[in-house]
Scaffold this motif. Structure first.
Motif: not given
Length: 440
Positions: A271-281, A386-399
């Motif tokens: 969850h910590r990576f997902l929350v950080r990805a949403c912060h990036l978005l 996405v690679p696990s543990g990578d909020p930026e990659a997660l944010a990129d794909r969500l975007e």
């Protein structure tokens, strides 16, 4: 090694299976699991229901009674008739005395196999010693009920309990290996595999791991049967939802995105990576909202991170909720995310059923590319890996889904088709029942 992969090949065959399900198989099966009814373990509950739809009679033998809390409505009937057993009772004393004095060699040989096999893992050994008297009572009661096969969910203590029952009663057994139960502590796994009638791996990834651990010559005992879900329980998405809700959002100018994650609040779910990805978005100008469904030990940590990143107005923690509420949240979402990540202790995912349910709801998904998840999610077809543990990659794909309702719809439709074809609960139950019935 040749694995028996029993996953289905088409949605048509799934429909055929449902139409031609036999009225009765007549097999009496005992299910052993760690806790029941556990709201996060829908795969156990709905597998039992599917077996009974196919005519089997299921007896439920939990090692522990799950404390009061949210329950799925369908669990009530099973909870009412489950064979909950305390750690000490007159029934347990009588059962152990009967076996100890009536067949002492068998009783003490089984006890010593269990103790000597678990000595290398003190925690596992302690649990085994505590559960042993209860398992003896299980064997007595299963014999009285005429149980013909025992199936355990999880390769840890439930599988060991099934082995003990087998040693004392000769009732054949099998077990399903999922995720952390297989990846963290494989105590006695070779013995469990060797003595089981067959072993179910929920993914080819798990099957290969079992083969490496137990030896190629035991590969014939491993059958791949995906956990599944029921297509009738998850409605297809319509295209008339209000703007910003599901697939009804507008086109290129719409920077809103509603994200949902259904997962216990524990480290392995990331969850910590997902929350950080949403912060990036949010920093990129996306009007993102995250719905977190589930509860767990890390709830306060997640809440603290949400507050620290200034996302209190963008993240809603719903806690553990029953299936109909999950369905409504999935219907309101644009994309489903599971940011799974291996823990320091070695815990990792199997193939999460929550991902299947999201795909069955025609949601595109973003998930970590690890364990058996790539067997479910087609990268670039039903969602993104996405690679696990990578909020930026997660944010990129969500975007990529922002302002792209047609892309979300296309991925969603493909996802439902994939689950219908290869992860149908009744098809999996039919395969499982077939394995149980071999040599009957």
């Amino acid at each position: 090694m040749t694995l028996r992969d029993t996953s289905a090949t088409s949605a048509t065959s799934a429909a055929t299976d449902r139409a031609t399900a036999p009225a009765s198989q007549g097999l009496r099966v005992a299910y052993i699991m760690s806790r029941f009814p556990k709201i996060t373990e829908t795969f156990v509950l709905y597998e039992m229901k599917a077996l009974e739809e196919l005519g089997a009679r299921v007896e439920v033998f939990p090692l522990l009674h799950e404390p009061p809390g949210p329950r799925h409505a369908e669990a009530a009937a099973y909870e009412e008739r489950a064979h909950f057993t305390p750690f000490l009772s007159w029934e347990i004393v009588r059962a152990n005395a009967k076996r100890m004095f009536g067949a002492p060699s068998r009783y003490f040989r089984t006890w010593w196999e269990m103790v000597s096999g678990t000595l290398g893992s003190p925690k596992f050994c302690a649990g085994a010693v505590v559960y042993f008297p209860k398992c003896v009572a299980f064997a007595e009661r299963m014999e009285a009920l005429g149980v013909e096969h025992v199936h355990a969910h999880f390769a840890s203590h439930p599988a060991l309990a099934a082995l003990i029952v087998n040693r004392l009663s000769d009732i054949p057994y099998s077990f399903t290996a999922h995720g952390s139960d297989l990846h963290v502590d494989r105590t006695m796994l070779p013995s469990k595999v060797a003595s089981a009638s067959f072993v179910v791996a929920v993914s080819a990834y798990n099957a290969e791991l079992i083969a490496r651990e137990c030896g190629e010559h035991r590969g014939h005992r491993v059958v791949v049967i995906h956990c599944g879900t029921d297509s009738s329980a998850f409605a297809r998405r319509g295209g008339s939802a209000p703007a910003g809700k599901g697939d009804g959002s507008t086109g290129d100018g719409d920077r809103r995105l509603r994200v949902v994650c259904v997962a216990s609040l524990e480290e392995v779910k990331g969850h910590r990576f997902l929350v950080r990805a949403c912060h990036l978005l949010a920093g990129r100008g996306v009007d993102v909202h995250l719905d977190l469904v589930g509860d767990g030990a890390l709830r306060s940590d997640v809440e603290g991170l949400v507050e620290e990143l200034g996302l209190s107005g963008r993240v809603t923690l719903h806690g553990a909720v029953p299936r109909p509420v999950v369905g409504r949240l999935l219907a309101d979402a644009d994309v489903f995310v599971l940011a799974s990540h291996p823990t320091r202790s070695g815990r990792r995912e199997g193939i999460p059923v929550a991902l299947m349910e999201a795909m069955m709801s025609e949601l595109p998904v973003v998930a970590s590319a690890l364990s058996g998840i790539p067997e479910l999610v087609d990268d670039g077809g039903t969602g993104y890996l996405v690679p696990s543990g990578d909020p930026e990659a997660l944010a990129d794909r969500l975007e990529r889904f922002v302002g792209e309702p047609e892309l979300r719809r296309a991925f969603g439709r493909a996802g439902r088709a994939k689950v219908e074809a290869e992860f149908d609960i009744l098809q999996g139950a039919r395969k499982l029942l077939g394995e149980m019935s071999r040599g009957r």
